[in-house]
Design a protein around this motif. Structure first.
Motif, mmCIF file in Angstrom:
data_model
loop_
_atom_site.group_PDB
_atom_site.id
_atom_site.type_symbol
_atom_site.label_atom_id
_atom_site.label_comp_id
_atom_site.label_asym_id
_atom_site.label_seq_id
_atom_site.Cartn_x
_atom_site.Cartn_y
_atom_site.Cartn_z
ATOM 1 N N GLN A 11 -20.464 -9.044 -9.536
ATOM 2 C CA GLN A 11 -19.639 -9.188 -8.332
ATOM 3 C C GLN A 11 -19.420 -7.557 -7.769
ATOM 4 O OE1 GLN A 11 -15.951 -11.296 -9.994
ATOM 5 N NE2 GLN A 11 -16.701 -13.392 -9.725
ATOM 6 N N ASN A 13 -18.148 -5.641 -4.285
ATOM 7 C CA ASN A 13 -17.667 -5.376 -2.678
ATOM 8 C C ASN A 13 -17.237 -6.837 -2.154
ATOM 9 O OD1 ASN A 13 -17.142 -3.925 -0.394
ATOM 10 N ND2 ASN A 13 -19.221 -4.657 0.379
ATOM 11 N N GLY A 14 -16.510 -7.593 -3.000
ATOM 12 C CA GLY A 14 -16.007 -8.656 -2.587
ATOM 13 C C GLY A 14 -17.213 -10.158 -2.327
ATOM 14 N N THR A 15 -18.122 -9.764 -3.114
ATOM 15 C CA THR A 15 -19.231 -10.868 -2.979
ATOM 16 C C THR A 15 -19.682 -10.856 -4.314
ATOM 17 O OG1 THR A 15 -21.149 -12.007 -1.808
ATOM 18 C CG2 THR A 15 -21.016 -9.254 -2.226
ATOM 19 N N ASP A 77 -19.474 -11.476 8.167
ATOM 20 C CA ASP A 77 -19.588 -10.465 6.760
ATOM 21 C C ASP A 77 -21.127 -10.327 6.546
ATOM 22 O OD1 ASP A 77 -16.809 -10.496 6.174
ATOM 23 O OD2 ASP A 77 -17.158 -12.599 5.548
ATOM 24 N N ASP A 86 -22.369 -3.277 0.356
ATOM 25 C CA ASP A 86 -22.891 -3.925 -0.930
ATOM 26 C C ASP A 86 -23.932 -3.253 -1.781
ATOM 27 O OD1 ASP A 86 -21.396 -6.053 0.011
ATOM 28 O OD2 ASP A 86 -23.225 -7.364 0.459
#
Length: 286
Positions: A11, A13-15, A77, A86
């Motif tokens: 996980q 950068n929010g992904t 995104d 990312d």
């Protein structure tokens, strides 16, 4: 020296990104990070990963968000800017600062953006079949089709973009495998493709780039011909940039001519590591 491939998710950068790693537990050489093109995935790098893991490099490859085995993402995104964030977060998470970053097409865009915006994270960039410019070909119709239908009905045109005529005629094993991969892609590939074709140019931001950049182009690249995938990138970078063109290769030179690409990577890595691959081989056997 371990060449076993270890698969996982992380996980950042929010992904959540799917990745594969190999190489020594104790770092002996500079890390290498591989970044894949649109339509393909991180498995395309396994052969090169094994090569550099055997030479003592920790090696990593990951799937971009919205592609491969990484999590789905909304179109908003999937910009190259977000994918670059990312990649930066991935490098920082695993402590790979100062790595060699190798990207093909979309992965090369990400690499060039890292060179321009986060040079603190990378020592060299190799951009294969890539571009520092805005999209010059009209792919809007293809993206619309991908968004509505996935790759159904457009597999052959995509393969003609990704491979040279020589490869399509002479390497059935390679193209049959990637035909199956491309055929399996659903409608989310349209969102990823939209992020690719709407990217802004990075040419001006590459000027005076402190990172060594190698641009590799195929002599039959239908997506980004030689000047775009090679000379223009090197010119933008300046004294730290250089380019080469590979025969019997199209947009996917790392798959079409892996040994030739590997020789150029050896030279690129040696600019920083200070030892050519053949010298490392000799030393490693002692």
């Amino acid at each position: 020296m371990s060449t076993a491939l270890i698969h996982g998710t992380v996980q950042v950068n929010g992904t959540t990104l799917a990745y594969t790693q190999a190489g020594p537990h104790k770092v002996r050489r500079r890390p290498v990070v591989f970044s894949h093109p649109l339509f393909f995935n991180r498995t395309q790098w396994y052969e090169l990963m094994a090569r550099y893991a055997q030479r003592g490099h920790p090696v990593y490859a990951y799937d971009h968000r919205g592609q491969g085995e990484s999590v789905r993402a909304a179109r908003k995104d999937l910009s190259v800017s977000t994918l670059t964030e990312d990649a930066a977060a991935f490098i920082e998470h695993f402590g790979l600062q100062g790595c060699h970053f190798v990207g093909a097409s979309l992965g090369g865009f990400v690499g060039l953006w890292l060179a321009a915006l986060r040079p603190d994270l990378v020592s060299t960039i190799t951009a294969i079949g890539s571009s520092a410019e805005e999209e010059y070909t009209e792919y809007d119709t293809l993206v619309d089709h991908l968004t509505a239908h996935g790759t159904a009905g457009v597999v052959d045109p995509i393969l003609n973009i990704m491979f040279s005529a020589w490869t399509l005629e002479n390497n059935a094993a390679l193209t049959t495998h990637w035909r199956a991969v491309v055929s399996s892609l659903d409608e989310r590939i349209g969102d990823a493709a939209h992020g690719v074709i709407t990217r802004p140019r990075i040419v001006e931001k590459l000027q005076d780039c402190p990172v060594s950049v190698l641009a590799i182009g195929g002599d039959d690249d239908h997506a980004y011909p030689g000047d775009i995938s090679g000379k223009n990138i090197a010119k933008a970078v300046g004294h730290n940039g250089r380019h080469v063109t590979i025969e019997h290769a199209g947009h996917s030179a790392a798959l079409e001519q892996p040994e030739v690409v590997a020789r150029h990577l050896d030279e690129q890595f040696a600019l920083i590591d200070g030892v050519l691959a053949d010298r490392w081989d000799t030393a490693a056997q002692r």
